[in-house]
Design an enzyme around this catalytic site. Structure first.
Site, short mmCIF file in Angstrom:
data_model
loop_
_atom_site.label_atom_id
_atom_site.label_comp_id
_atom_site.label_asym_id
_atom_site.label_seq_id
_atom_site.Cartn_x
_atom_site.Cartn_y
_atom_site.Cartn_z
N HIS A 4 35.87 -28.76 82.58
CA HIS A 4 36.21 -29.72 81.51
C HIS A 4 35.65 -29.29 80.15
CE1 HIS A 4 32.21 -31.75 82.36
NE2 HIS A 4 32.26 -31.90 81.05
N ASP A 35 35.40 -28.69 89.15
CA ASP A 35 34.96 -28.72 87.76
C ASP A 35 34.09 -27.51 87.40
OD1 ASP A 35 34.82 -29.62 85.16
OD2 ASP A 35 33.27 -31.13 85.56
N SER A 108 26.91 -30.67 79.88
CA SER A 108 27.86 -30.21 80.90
C SER A 108 27.89 -28.69 81.00
CB SER A 108 29.27 -30.70 80.57
OG SER A 108 29.35 -32.10 80.68
#
Length: 202
Positions: A4, A35, A108
């Site tokens: 992402h 992911d 992230s």
């Protein structure tokens, strides 16, 4: 990094090693289900992260490294600590660890490190507090998630990328873990992201 993080990137993807000029990165492969995304840089690196071979346990100490709210807060990476709260994520998703180490947008794709300094996960998400409050009436605290190394190792194996594992047992001070992580933690950025299509409203 996480899929992402680079999803929708148009133009160059840049990787900024701490203290160095940004380098252009090439997206090699992406796994949206887990992911994860693999980026390639030119040149070589003196220090690399090692993946912990021993399974992580609930209650183990962890350190999250990342660049939350980069540009609004510090330009350097940040360090947060916590524990492994659970060995599964939302709805018992066993690909994830639940952690109490604080994370924000910008964490992230960053490493989640054991007290030995070895990678035990890839920081991925935090619980959506607004949705949780609407659903339950309660404000969640310290509920964050990282992708386990099993999924990471499978992804690297499928991408034919060699990696090192470690069974180090020595515990390091958090400051030493952070100093070591500086060599293998990048700030990943896109020059621009594609605009999301607006969904029709009834």
């Amino acid at each position: 990094t996480n899929a992402h993080v680079v999803q929708g990137c148009v133009g160059d993807i840049l990787g900024n090693p701490s203290g160095d000029a940004p380098a252009k990165l090439r997206l090699v492969s992406s796994d949206e289900t887990n992911d994860l995304a693999l980026l390639q840089a030119t040149g070589s690196f003196k220090d690399i992260a090692k993946i912990r071979d021993k399974a992580i346990q609930s209650g183990d100490s962890v350190v999250a490294i990342g660049y939350p709210f980069h540009g609004l807060l510090t330009s350097d990476f940040t360090v947060t600590t916590g524990i492994v709260s659970s060995l599964s994520g939302i709805l018992n998703d066993t690909r994830f660890l639940q952690i109490s180490a604080a994370i924000q947008p910008g964490n992230s794709g960053g490493p989640l490190l054991a007290s030995s300094g070895d990678v035990v996960g890839v920081v991925a998400a935090k619980l959506n507090a607004i949705k949780f409050v609407r659903a339950t009436g309660n404000i969640p605290e310290n509920i964050n998630f990282a992708i386990k190394t099993g999924a990471l190792r499978d992804f690297l194996d499928n991408s034919v990328v060699p990696y090192q594992v470690s069974d180090a047992k020595d515990e390091l001070k958090t400051a030493d873990i952070a100093r070591n992580a500086r060599a293998f933690t990048f700030l990943i950025s896109c020059k621009a992201k594609a605009k999301e299509k607006e969904t029709a409203r009834n």
